[in-house]
Design an enzyme around this catalytic site. Structure first.
Site, PDB file in Angstrom:
ATOM      1  N   THR A 192       0.804  -1.164   0.065  1.00  0.00           N
ATOM      2  CA  THR A 192       0.062   0.140   0.085  1.00  0.00           C
ATOM      3  C   THR A 192       0.959   1.174   0.090  1.00  0.00           C
ATOM      4  OG1 THR A 192      -1.726  -1.207   1.297  1.00  0.00           O
ATOM      5  CG2 THR A 192      -1.458   1.369   1.510  1.00  0.00           C
ATOM      6  N   ARG A 220     -13.839  -7.903   1.042  1.00  0.00           N
ATOM      7  CA  ARG A 220     -13.006  -7.548   2.258  1.00  0.00           C
ATOM      8  C   ARG A 220     -12.378  -6.122   2.160  1.00  0.00           C
ATOM      9  NH1 ARG A 220      -7.380  -5.791   2.765  1.00  0.00           N
ATOM     10  NH2 ARG A 220      -6.748  -6.733   4.731  1.00  0.00           N
TER      11      ARG A 220
HETATM   12  C1  SD4 Z   1      -4.637  -4.112   3.431  1.00  0.00           C
HETATM   13  N1  SD4 Z   1      -2.848  -2.646   4.342  1.00  0.00           N
HETATM   14  O1  SD4 Z   1      -5.789  -4.081   2.892  1.00  0.00           O
HETATM   15  C2  SD4 Z   1      -3.644  -3.078   3.195  1.00  0.00           C
HETATM   16  C3  SD4 Z   1      -2.582  -4.036   2.449  1.00  0.00           C
HETATM   17  C4  SD4 Z   1      -1.398  -3.535   2.283  1.00  0.00           C
HETATM   18  O2  SD4 Z   1       0.941  -2.993   1.911  1.00  0.00           O
HETATM   19  O3  SD4 Z   1      -0.701  -2.711   3.037  1.00  0.00           O
HETATM   20  N2  SD4 Z   1      -0.327  -3.508   1.956  1.00  0.00           N
HETATM   21  O4  SD4 Z   1      -4.809  -4.664   4.358  1.00  0.00           O
END
Ligand code: SD4
Length: 332
Positions: A192, A220
Site C-alpha cells: 500500500t 473484504r
Molecule cells: C490491507 N494494508 O488492505 C493493506 C494491504 C497492504 O501494504 O498494505 N499492503 O490490509
C-alpha cells in the site's frame, strides 16, 4: 516491474535508520504537548514521506509542496502516480483482484483541519484518494462504499476504467489453479502507499490508497481506508500511516495509537515501536505477516518500524528524495 526490483532500482542514497527525537516539548506534569514550548524549525519544510520505495510518487508530492501546494493536494497528487501505474499490482489500476477477479480499491485522506474522507471497495475508478477527498468536501459523510462510492465518482466526473489489466488477469487465473491464500511477507501483494506531507507552513495531511490484499474475499476491507487505522493526522501533533496485514492494524487502531503516543511525548520512532509491540506481544502469529508504520511529528521528525526486515520508506526534504531502511522487530 516487481516490487522488490523496483525497490532495488530506486535511489538508496539515504539508507539508514531515521531515529529522530521529538522536538515537540512535552509538559511532563500534564502529559500533554505544550504548544507554547514547541520548537518548530520551518526551514525543515516541506517534507513528503511515503511507505515503500515509491520514489516517483514521493518526488511528485515533494515537488508539489515546493511549489506551494497544500499538504493534502500534494499527497493526493503523489499517490496518484502509483494509482495510475499499471505495473504496480498493489495500488489502483493494475492492482491484484479479489478471488473472484474484481479489482476493488480502498483509500482515505485526512487534512490539517482534522477533516477526512474515505472510499471502500470501489470498482472501476483509478484515483480513489482523489475520490476520498471529494467525499470529504462534497458530501455530509466521511465514508462511501461500493456501488454508492462508484456512482458518486461518476457524478463528480471521474472516468469509468477497467482496473483488471491483462497481466493481473493472467496472474489471477494462475492463482485460481490452486486458490491457496497465504499471506506472504513483503511481496507485491502488501505494498500500500501511505503518504504524509508537511507543507511550507508546517501543516500536515496524508493519503492512503491500496487494492488491499491480493485474492482477498469479495467485499473484504483492510485498514487502509479506515481513519485511525491506515492513516491518522492531528495537525497539532503529527501523523502516521500503516502498511501490511490490515486486519492486525485495525485491531490495534495503529495510526491513531501512534499519534496519541506522540501526543504523550514519544518520538515518532518510539511511537511506531510501541504500536508494533502491541501486535507482536499477542503471540507468535506475527511470524506470518508483515506490518510497518511510518510517522512524522509536527517538528518534522520521522520514525518507522516494522515486524520483519524489508520495509523501506521514501523521504523528500530539501529537494532530495531518498529511500530509507526501517528498523524491525524480528531479529531472529
Ligand atoms: C490491507 N494494508 O488492505 C493493506 C494491504 C497492504 O501494504 O498494505 N499492503 O490490509
Amino acid at each position: 516491474m516487481k516490487r522488490r526490483n523496483f525497490i532495488k532500482n530506486a535511489s538508496l542514497t539515504g539508507v539508514g535508520i531515521t531515529v529522530g527525537a521529538s522536538a515537540i516539548a512535552c509538559n511532563k506534569e500534564k502529559k500533554t504537548p505544550s504548544k507554547e514550548t514547541a520548537t518548530i524549525n520551518t526551514s525543515k519544510f516541506p517534507i513528503a514521506i511515503c511507505t515503500w520505495g515509491f520514489a516517483e510518487a514521493n518526488a511528485k508530492a515533494g515537488e508539489a509542496l515546493s511549489n506551494n501546494s497544500s499538504a493534502l493536494d500534494a499527497a493526493i497528487e503523489g499517490v496518484a502516480v502509483e494509482e495510475e501505474n499499471i505495473k504496480n499490482t498493489t495500488v489502483g489500476k493494475g492492482g491484484t483482484p479479489d478471488r473472484d477477479g474484481n479489482v476493488t480499491l480502498d483509500a482515505c485522506v485526512m487534512n490539517s483541519d482534522g477533516d477526512c474522507g474515505a472510499v471502500l471497495c470501489v470498482e472501476n475508478i483509478t484515483n480513489v484518494a482523489a475520490l476520498a477527498k471529494k467525499v470529504m468536501e462534497d458530501t455530509p459523510h466521511v465514508m462511501l462504499a461500493g456501488k454508492g462510492a462508484e456512482e458518486f465518482a461518476y457524478a463528480q466526473g471521474f472516468k469509468k476504467e477497467e482496473l483488471l489489466t491483462e497481466a493481473s488477469k493472467k496472474a489471477w487465473e494462475k492463482w485460481k489453479e490452486t486458490s491457496k491464500y497465504k499471506p506472504i511477507i513483503n511481496i507485491e501483494n502488501h505494498d500500500t502507499i501511505g503518504m504524509l506531507t508537511m507543507d511550507n507552513n508546517g501543516n500536515m495531511a496524508g493519503a492512503c490508497t491500496t487494492s488491499g490484499l491480493g485474492y482477498k474475499m469479495k467485499g473484504r476491507i483492510g485498514d487502509s481506508p479506515i481513519i485511525g487505522s491506515g492513516l491518522f493526522i492531528d495537525n497539532k501533533i503529527g501523523g502516521a500511516v500503516a502498511t501490511g496485514m490490515g486486519e492486525e492494524v485495525v485491531k490495534t487502531v495503529g495510526s491513531f495509537l501512534i499519534v496519541e503516543l506522540m501526543r504523550q511525548g514519544k518520538s515518532p520512532q518510539e511511537a511506531c515501536e510501541e504500536a508494533i509491540s502491541r501486535i507482536v506481544s499477542k503471540g507468535n502469529r506475527y511470524k506470518d505477516f508483515q506490518i510497518a508504520y511510518l510517522a512524522m511529528n509536527k517538528a518534522g521528525d520521522i520514525g518507522s518500524y516494522c515486524i520483519h526486515k524489508g520495509f523501506t520508506y521514501m523521504k523528500y526534504q530539501d529537494g532530495k528524495n531518498e529511500q530509507n531502511q526501517s528498523d524491525y522487530y524480528n531479529k531472529e
